[in-house]
Design an enzyme around this catalytic site. Structure first.
Site, PDB file in Angstrom:
ATOM      1  N   PRO A 185      -4.990  52.747  60.240  1.00 35.00           N
ATOM      2  CA  PRO A 185      -6.079  53.703  60.103  1.00 35.00           C
ATOM      3  C   PRO A 185      -6.351  54.029  58.648  1.00 35.00           C
ATOM      4  CG  PRO A 185      -4.222  54.617  61.331  1.00 35.00           C
ATOM      5  CD  PRO A 185      -3.754  53.381  60.674  1.00 35.00           C
ATOM      6  N   GLU A 186      -7.618  54.041  58.299  1.00 35.83           N
ATOM      7  CA  GLU A 186      -8.054  54.459  56.976  1.00 35.83           C
ATOM      8  C   GLU A 186      -8.779  55.795  57.134  1.00 35.83           C
ATOM      9  OE1 GLU A 186      -9.857  51.177  54.780  1.00 35.83           O
ATOM     10  OE2 GLU A 186      -8.979  49.758  56.178  1.00 35.83           O
TER      11      GLU A 186
END
Length: 289
Positions: free
Chosen positions: A2-3
């Site tokens: 996840p960014e």
DNA sequence: AGTTGCCCCTGCGCGC
DNA sequence: TGCGCGCAGGGGCAAC
């Protein structure tokens, strides 16, 4: 995995589900999930029971839950972490690491993490900003992010531009997907030396970073598989809008040339060979392939 | 002091 | 069908 867009999507969901609730019990099912909590699992559990959670915060890819406006529960999803809201009767997930129950007997909060690169920790006195996150730069969505400070710091660095985008002490929230997407939009190859970028080029790149992150938040993030889902277990849809990442061999949406994949730091970088030519005469930072 | 690599994990898809 | 290899949204920290 996840960014910023994925973490922000999780933050919003968490804020709706847990802000204002009081923790009843905490169960640590895998010690690695709290390895950053130095005093250990017993201390982790004891320091969370009975605490009331405040508005959920984020800096870059880190989340934190203020506790009684004093301490904080810090979370990082690593490559495969999930924070899920689940009814008590839902069967345990295969990679369930930590479970939180609440005094209202409502849905549980579960930290699920296949690869165990993520983790949770309690930060004493960290409600406003955990000291453990002091080294993380502001992200470009943060109203306090100062564009010209970033532009100057970027141009002072002696490295390649993609490495700089991934440096969370320079600008936070950007990871491998959105770095490649912003570079595609800016028509820059990731190996371009940062100290050779003009100010206008650096500003353009920043604008593209900000745009792509914002658009991805609007789509609930990027989901390639079941590893990234929001707190309700739902996928994001930004994968449909990707121009470069994961598209090796597919035609560039701008010029039609097949997207190339190059090795980068034990990972991959995707770019258009025509719109994003490699730097010609490599400076010291551009020698590596 | 700033920059670069190594390594931490598990699972999946691919080729042989 | 089975096994080995490569690869995956990250980041801390040792080593230069």
């Amino acid at each position: 995995m996840p960014e910023l867009p994925e973490v922000e999507t999780v933050r919003r969901g968490l804020d709706q589900w847990v802000a204002g609730r009081t923790i009843a019990t905490v169960e640590v099912l895998h010690p690695r999930a709290i390895r950053r909590h130095v005093p250990g699992a017993r201390h982790f559990v004891d320091s969370l029971a009975g605490r009331k959670i405040g508005p959920v915060q984020r800096r870059g890819k880190y989340l934190w839950l203020p506790l009684d406006e004093t301490d904080a529960l810090i979370g990082h999803l690593g490559m495969s972490g999930q924070l899920l809201m689940q009814p008590a009767e839902a069967p345990d997930e295969l990679h369930l690491r930590v479970r939180f129950t609440f005094i209202d007997d409502g849905p549980q909060l579960r930290f699920v993490d296949q690869r165990t690169f993520g983790g949770l920790a309690v930060s004493p006195g960290g409600a406003v900003l955990p000291a453990e996150l002091a080294h993380i730069a502001r992200d470009p969505i943060d109203p306090s992010f100062v564009d010209e400070e970033f532009v100057a710091a970027l141009r002072r660095k002696k490295t390649e531009v993609k490495r700089a985008l991934l440096d969370q002490t320079l600008i936070s929230g950007v990871g491998n997907i959105y770095a490649d997407e912003a570079l595609w939009r800016a028509q820059l190859h990731g190996a371009r030396p940062t100290d050779q970028l003009t100010r206008p080029a650096a500003r353009r790149l920043l604008a593209h970073v900000r745009d792509v992150l914002g658009e991805a938040i609007g789509q609930g993030g990027t989901s390639f598989d079941a590893l990234y889902v929001n707190v309700n277990g739902e996928s994001g849809y930004f994968d449909r809008s990707l121009n470069a990442y994961g598209r090796e061999g597919e035609p560039c949406d701008r010029c039609g040339a097949p997207i190339r994949r190059e090795a980068f730091m034990n990972r991959s970088s995707y770019s258009c060979p025509r719109c994003q030519p490699r730097p010609r005469v490599p400076g010291l930072a551009g020698v590596r392939r």
